[in-house]
Design a protein around this motif. Sequence first.
Motif, PDB file in Angstrom:
ATOM      1  N   MET A  93       0.839  -1.201   0.000  1.00  0.00           N
ATOM      2  CA  MET A  93       0.000   0.000   0.000  1.00  0.00           C
ATOM      3  C   MET A  93       0.873   1.251   0.000  1.00  0.00           C
ATOM      4  O   MET A  93       1.160   1.838   1.045  1.00  0.00           O
ATOM      5  N   ALA A  95      -0.030   3.939  -1.762  1.00  0.00           N
ATOM      6  CA  ALA A  95      -0.898   5.095  -2.009  1.00  0.00           C
ATOM      7  C   ALA A  95      -1.082   5.920  -0.742  1.00  0.00           C
ATOM      8  O   ALA A  95      -1.093   5.384   0.370  1.00  0.00           O
ATOM      9  N   VAL A  97      -3.709   7.458   1.125  1.00  0.00           N
ATOM     10  CA  VAL A  97      -5.172   7.340   1.202  1.00  0.00           C
ATOM     11  C   VAL A  97      -5.686   8.391   2.178  1.00  0.00           C
ATOM     12  O   VAL A  97      -5.164   8.507   3.289  1.00  0.00           O
ATOM     13  N   ALA A  98      -6.705   9.127   1.774  1.00  0.00           N
ATOM     14  CA  ALA A  98      -7.266  10.145   2.661  1.00  0.00           C
ATOM     15  C   ALA A  98      -7.848   9.480   3.900  1.00  0.00           C
ATOM     16  O   ALA A  98      -8.588   8.505   3.801  1.00  0.00           O
ATOM     17  N   ASP A  99      -7.489   9.997   5.075  1.00  0.00           N
ATOM     18  CA  ASP A  99      -8.038   9.449   6.310  1.00  0.00           C
ATOM     19  C   ASP A  99      -9.493   9.855   6.498  1.00  0.00           C
ATOM     20  O   ASP A  99     -10.251   9.172   7.183  1.00  0.00           O
ATOM     21  N   ASN A 125     -12.563   7.659   6.759  1.00  0.00           N
ATOM     22  CA  ASN A 125     -12.516   6.601   5.755  1.00  0.00           C
ATOM     23  C   ASN A 125     -12.067   5.316   6.427  1.00  0.00           C
ATOM     24  O   ASN A 125     -11.343   5.361   7.421  1.00  0.00           O
ATOM     25  N   PRO A 126     -12.476   4.165   5.878  1.00  0.00           N
ATOM     26  CA  PRO A 126     -11.943   2.913   6.425  1.00  0.00           C
ATOM     27  C   PRO A 126     -10.435   2.839   6.209  1.00  0.00           C
ATOM     28  O   PRO A 126      -9.924   3.363   5.213  1.00  0.00           O
ATOM     29  N   ASP A 127      -9.724   2.220   7.157  1.00  0.00           N
ATOM     30  CA  ASP A 127      -8.280   2.023   7.021  1.00  0.00           C
ATOM     31  C   ASP A 127      -8.063   0.716   6.254  1.00  0.00           C
ATOM     32  O   ASP A 127      -8.235  -0.376   6.796  1.00  0.00           O
ATOM     33  N   ILE A 128      -7.695   0.863   4.988  1.00  0.00           N
ATOM     34  CA  ILE A 128      -7.597  -0.300   4.103  1.00  0.00           C
ATOM     35  C   ILE A 128      -6.443  -1.204   4.520  1.00  0.00           C
ATOM     36  O   ILE A 128      -6.568  -2.436   4.534  1.00  0.00           O
ATOM     37  N   LEU A 129      -5.329  -0.603   4.898  1.00  0.00           N
ATOM     38  CA  LEU A 129      -4.159  -1.391   5.313  1.00  0.00           C
ATOM     39  C   LEU A 129      -4.495  -2.239   6.543  1.00  0.00           C
ATOM     40  O   LEU A 129      -4.154  -3.431   6.604  1.00  0.00           O
ATOM     41  N   GLY A 144       2.913  -1.727   4.339  1.00  0.00           N
ATOM     42  CA  GLY A 144       2.376  -0.377   4.376  1.00  0.00           C
ATOM     43  C   GLY A 144       3.482   0.645   4.214  1.00  0.00           C
ATOM     44  O   GLY A 144       4.674   0.331   4.329  1.00  0.00           O
ATOM     45  N   PHE A 145       3.081   1.856   3.948  1.00  0.00           N
ATOM     46  CA  PHE A 145       4.005   2.982   3.913  1.00  0.00           C
ATOM     47  C   PHE A 145       3.556   3.960   4.985  1.00  0.00           C
ATOM     48  O   PHE A 145       2.369   4.072   5.265  1.00  0.00           O
ATOM     49  N   LYS A 159       2.572   2.182  14.355  1.00  0.00           N
ATOM     50  CA  LYS A 159       1.679   2.012  13.198  1.00  0.00           C
ATOM     51  C   LYS A 159       1.732   0.589  12.659  1.00  0.00           C
ATOM     52  O   LYS A 159       0.712   0.000  12.323  1.00  0.00           O
ATOM     53  N   LYS A 163      -1.613  -1.762  12.624  1.00  0.00           N
ATOM     54  CA  LYS A 163      -2.192  -2.194  11.345  1.00  0.00           C
ATOM     55  C   LYS A 163      -1.882  -3.650  11.018  1.00  0.00           C
ATOM     56  O   LYS A 163      -2.287  -4.149   9.973  1.00  0.00           O
TER      57      LYS A 163
HETATM   58  O1  C5P Z   1      -2.203   5.845   9.164  1.00  0.00           O
HETATM   59  P1  C5P Z   1      -1.464   6.327   7.961  1.00  0.00           P
HETATM   60  O2  C5P Z   1      -2.333   7.017   6.953  1.00  0.00           O
HETATM   61  O3  C5P Z   1      -0.241   7.129   8.269  1.00  0.00           O
HETATM   62  O4  C5P Z   1      -0.916   4.979   7.294  1.00  0.00           O
HETATM   63  C1  C5P Z   1      -0.324   4.966   6.049  1.00  0.00           C
HETATM   64  C2  C5P Z   1      -0.481   3.609   5.424  1.00  0.00           C
HETATM   65  O5  C5P Z   1      -1.826   3.163   5.574  1.00  0.00           O
HETATM   66  C3  C5P Z   1      -0.216   3.614   3.933  1.00  0.00           C
HETATM   67  O6  C5P Z   1       0.274   2.336   3.565  1.00  0.00           O
HETATM   68  C4  C5P Z   1      -1.609   3.862   3.346  1.00  0.00           C
HETATM   69  O7  C5P Z   1      -1.698   3.350   2.032  1.00  0.00           O
HETATM   70  C5  C5P Z   1      -2.487   3.110   4.332  1.00  0.00           C
HETATM   71  N1  C5P Z   1      -3.837   3.689   4.535  1.00  0.00           N
HETATM   72  C6  C5P Z   1      -4.938   2.936   4.198  1.00  0.00           C
HETATM   73  N2  C5P Z   1      -6.208   3.435   4.418  1.00  0.00           N
HETATM   74  C7  C5P Z   1      -6.369   4.642   4.973  1.00  0.00           C
HETATM   75  C8  C5P Z   1      -5.255   5.403   5.353  1.00  0.00           C
HETATM   76  C9  C5P Z   1      -3.995   4.904   5.104  1.00  0.00           C
HETATM   77  O8  C5P Z   1      -4.778   1.820   3.694  1.00  0.00           O
HETATM   78  N3  C5P Z   1      -7.598   5.086   5.166  1.00  0.00           N
END
Ligand code: C5P
Length: 224
Positions: A93, A95, A97-99, A125-129, A144-145, A159, A163
Amino acid sequence: ATAPDLAGRHVVVSAGGTREALDPVRFLGNRSSGLQGHALARTAVARGARVTLVAANVALPDPAGAEVVPVGSATELRAAVLDAAATADAVVMAAAVADFRPADYRESKIKKVDAEPEPIRLVKNPDILAELGETRRPGQVIVGFAAETHDVLPNGRAKLARKRSDLLVVNQVGDGLAFGRPDNAAVVLGADGSETEVPRGAKEALADAVWDLVVARLGRRPPD
Ligand code: C5P
């Protein structure tokens, strides 16, 4: 020549930055260019993988040999990543991603008014990671990044644990670092306690370092 150490593997990479629409013409976004995600896709193709690149608003030519799924919002990115992850050996991951996203989308363009504007209400937003970490297939490697501006390593460790990823690529951002640049420097944290420093260099070099660590974790498990 690159060793085909990802031959027979399916990997999913997300790249770019999501855009969360406010109205038909406006969005909340971020400065991710997609360069690191593209480098991950290119290097994985070179190492023999089948690559699905979920690209959020990336203005770069498609990497040769990868299947590219273009997306806009975090909701779209989530659907595309979870779909591709169902058959993936590894998911990276990269990308941004907007929180949060605007709580209400306006069907018509928000008008300029003389009075003070309404505040923009946001919802999570849901945390996809995190979701990938919870729902992974046996043996699937999740990466993750994390872009941090301060306390880079402690924040990264927290983190990684939160995650439930296998690896977390932590880089320092701000002051012209990382975003939109061809080079990057990072520390890759492993859930096994490992810490791999990748010195400043091309985003390809960081990508290859990430795949080295993924390959080590895929271990002797045969490709499907
Ligand atoms: O929590 P944070 O946004 O710093 O974490 C970054 C990592 O989590 C990235 O790998 C990003 O792609 C992923 N992410 C996600 N879904 C989100 C926010 C971040 O998968 N809503």
